[in-house]
Write an enzyme that holds these catalytic residues in place. Structure first.
Site, mmCIF file in Angstrom:
data_model
loop_
_atom_site.group_PDB
_atom_site.id
_atom_site.type_symbol
_atom_site.label_atom_id
_atom_site.label_comp_id
_atom_site.label_asym_id
_atom_site.label_seq_id
_atom_site.Cartn_x
_atom_site.Cartn_y
_atom_site.Cartn_z
ATOM 1 N N GLN A 232 -5.368 -0.611 -4.336
ATOM 2 C CA GLN A 232 -6.046 -1.730 -4.997
ATOM 3 C C GLN A 232 -6.895 -1.265 -6.170
ATOM 4 O O GLN A 232 -6.971 -1.948 -7.206
ATOM 5 C CB GLN A 232 -6.908 -2.480 -3.979
ATOM 6 C CG GLN A 232 -7.568 -3.736 -4.548
ATOM 7 C CD GLN A 232 -8.297 -4.524 -3.482
ATOM 8 O OE1 GLN A 232 -7.917 -4.503 -2.314
ATOM 9 N NE2 GLN A 232 -9.360 -5.210 -3.858
ATOM 10 N N CYS B 248 0.852 -1.187 0.000
ATOM 11 C CA CYS B 248 0.000 0.000 0.000
ATOM 12 C C CYS B 248 0.890 1.240 0.000
ATOM 13 O O CYS B 248 1.816 1.358 0.804
ATOM 14 C CB CYS B 248 -0.886 -0.029 1.239
ATOM 15 S SG CYS B 248 -1.704 1.528 1.595
ATOM 16 N N GLU B 249 0.609 2.173 -0.895
ATOM 17 C CA GLU B 249 1.466 3.351 -1.012
ATOM 18 C C GLU B 249 1.268 4.342 0.137
ATOM 19 O O GLU B 249 2.081 5.252 0.322
ATOM 20 C CB GLU B 249 1.222 4.067 -2.343
ATOM 21 C CG GLU B 249 -0.134 4.692 -2.511
ATOM 22 C CD GLU B 249 -0.302 5.359 -3.865
ATOM 23 O OE1 GLU B 249 -1.048 6.349 -3.925
ATOM 24 O OE2 GLU B 249 0.294 4.905 -4.860
ATOM 25 N N HIS B 250 0.213 4.182 0.929
ATOM 26 C CA HIS B 250 -0.040 5.123 2.012
ATOM 27 C C HIS B 250 0.797 4.834 3.258
ATOM 28 O O HIS B 250 1.264 5.763 3.923
ATOM 29 C CB HIS B 250 -1.528 5.111 2.380
ATOM 30 C CG HIS B 250 -2.409 5.500 1.237
ATOM 31 N ND1 HIS B 250 -3.624 4.884 0.972
ATOM 32 C CD2 HIS B 250 -2.248 6.438 0.267
ATOM 33 C CE1 HIS B 250 -4.167 5.434 -0.100
ATOM 34 N NE2 HIS B 250 -3.360 6.359 -0.547
ATOM 35 N N HIS B 251 0.979 3.546 3.576
ATOM 36 C CA HIS B 251 1.745 3.182 4.766
ATOM 37 C C HIS B 251 2.864 2.188 4.467
ATOM 38 O O HIS B 251 3.587 1.779 5.364
ATOM 39 C CB HIS B 251 0.821 2.574 5.835
ATOM 40 C CG HIS B 251 -0.295 3.470 6.255
ATOM 41 N ND1 HIS B 251 -1.575 3.353 5.757
ATOM 42 C CD2 HIS B 251 -0.324 4.525 7.106
ATOM 43 C CE1 HIS B 251 -2.347 4.283 6.294
ATOM 44 N NE2 HIS B 251 -1.617 5.004 7.104
ATOM 45 N N HIS C 92 -5.827 -6.028 3.639
ATOM 46 C CA HIS C 92 -4.845 -4.957 3.789
ATOM 47 C C HIS C 92 -4.330 -4.917 5.226
ATOM 48 O O HIS C 92 -5.109 -4.719 6.164
ATOM 49 C CB HIS C 92 -5.488 -3.612 3.419
ATOM 50 C CG HIS C 92 -5.843 -3.501 1.970
ATOM 51 N ND1 HIS C 92 -5.180 -2.632 1.115
ATOM 52 C CD2 HIS C 92 -6.762 -4.142 1.214
ATOM 53 C CE1 HIS C 92 -5.702 -2.741 -0.100
ATOM 54 N NE2 HIS C 92 -6.657 -3.658 -0.066
ATOM 55 N N CYS D 210 -2.648 -2.663 6.564
ATOM 56 C CA CYS D 210 -2.796 -1.336 7.173
ATOM 57 C C CYS D 210 -4.126 -1.238 7.915
ATOM 58 O O CYS D 210 -4.281 -0.401 8.803
ATOM 59 C CB CYS D 210 -2.680 -0.231 6.134
ATOM 60 S SG CYS D 210 -3.901 -0.291 4.819
#
Length: 202
Positions: free
Chosen positions: A131, A90-93, A159, A161
């Site tokens: 995703q 995941c690019e956020h975390h 996920h 996260c």
């Protein structure tokens, strides 16, 4: 192992590994770890190599992967490759999300070697991702390269996260889908695909 447009990464650029390892050593120190203790002495280099492997999709061309095994064939029925394992970040975390992709297309004069579909899924998954984008990228690649009568992609993933941090829900599964051509226009075609893969969209 090398094919047109596809190369499995078994070697690493030593300069890149060294630069990444330096930063990971600093991160581990900032987290309060002793980077000189036995278990962590080689960890910065190991992490650097792992991250390069996890993101190797940046160095791959999914379109070239498909073009390397395209064949002329007068077949116009649905082709489905389901339960393709997905491992992405995941690019956020930068936490992993893992699951399965189900991909179908209806040929329009061209078919592709079946192993190439999981390869393009990997090429997009092995990047920092969300995703939703991953689902659309797979669909667009097949549509733009093969020009089939339709493409369908469904991804189901968990996920970390969400399960390790944030709301900490352990069993939640996220489903995304994208359709084009016959799968979008014809409900019966779409229903046949959903029946084959055994997934219900709510």
């Amino acid at each position: 192992m090398e094919e047109l447009g596809y190369q499995k990464i078994d070697r690493y650029d030593e300069k890149t590994v060294a630069e990444l390892a330096k930063h990971y050593k600093e991160i581990l120190t900032l987290l309060g770890e002793d980077v000189d203790r036995e278990g962590l002495i080689k960890s910065p280099e190991r992490i650097a190599k792992a991250m390069l492997f996890f993101t190797q999709g940046y160095d791959q061309s999914p379109e070239d992967i498909l073009r390397s095994a395209m064949f002329t064939e007068d077949y116009k029925q649905m082709v489905v490759v389901k339960d393709i394992e997905i491992y992405s970040l995941c690019e956020h975390h930068m936490c992993p999300f893992v699951g399965k992709a189900h991909v179908a297309y209806i040929p329009n004069g061209k078919i592709v070697g079946l192993s190439k579909i999981p390869r393009i899924v990997d090429a997009y998954a092995r990047r920092l991702q969300v995703q939703e984008r991953l689902t659309t990228q797979i669909k667009d690649c097949i549509q733009n390269t093969l020009n089939p009568l339709g493409v369908a992609v469904v991804i189901e993933a968990q996920h970390l996260c969400m399960s390790m941090r944030g709301v900490q829900k352990q069993n939640s599964v996220t489903t995304t889908s994208d359709f084009v051509g016959a799968f979008k226009k014809d409900p019966k075609t779409r229903e046949e695909f959903m029946h084959i893969i055994g997934v219900k969209l709510h």
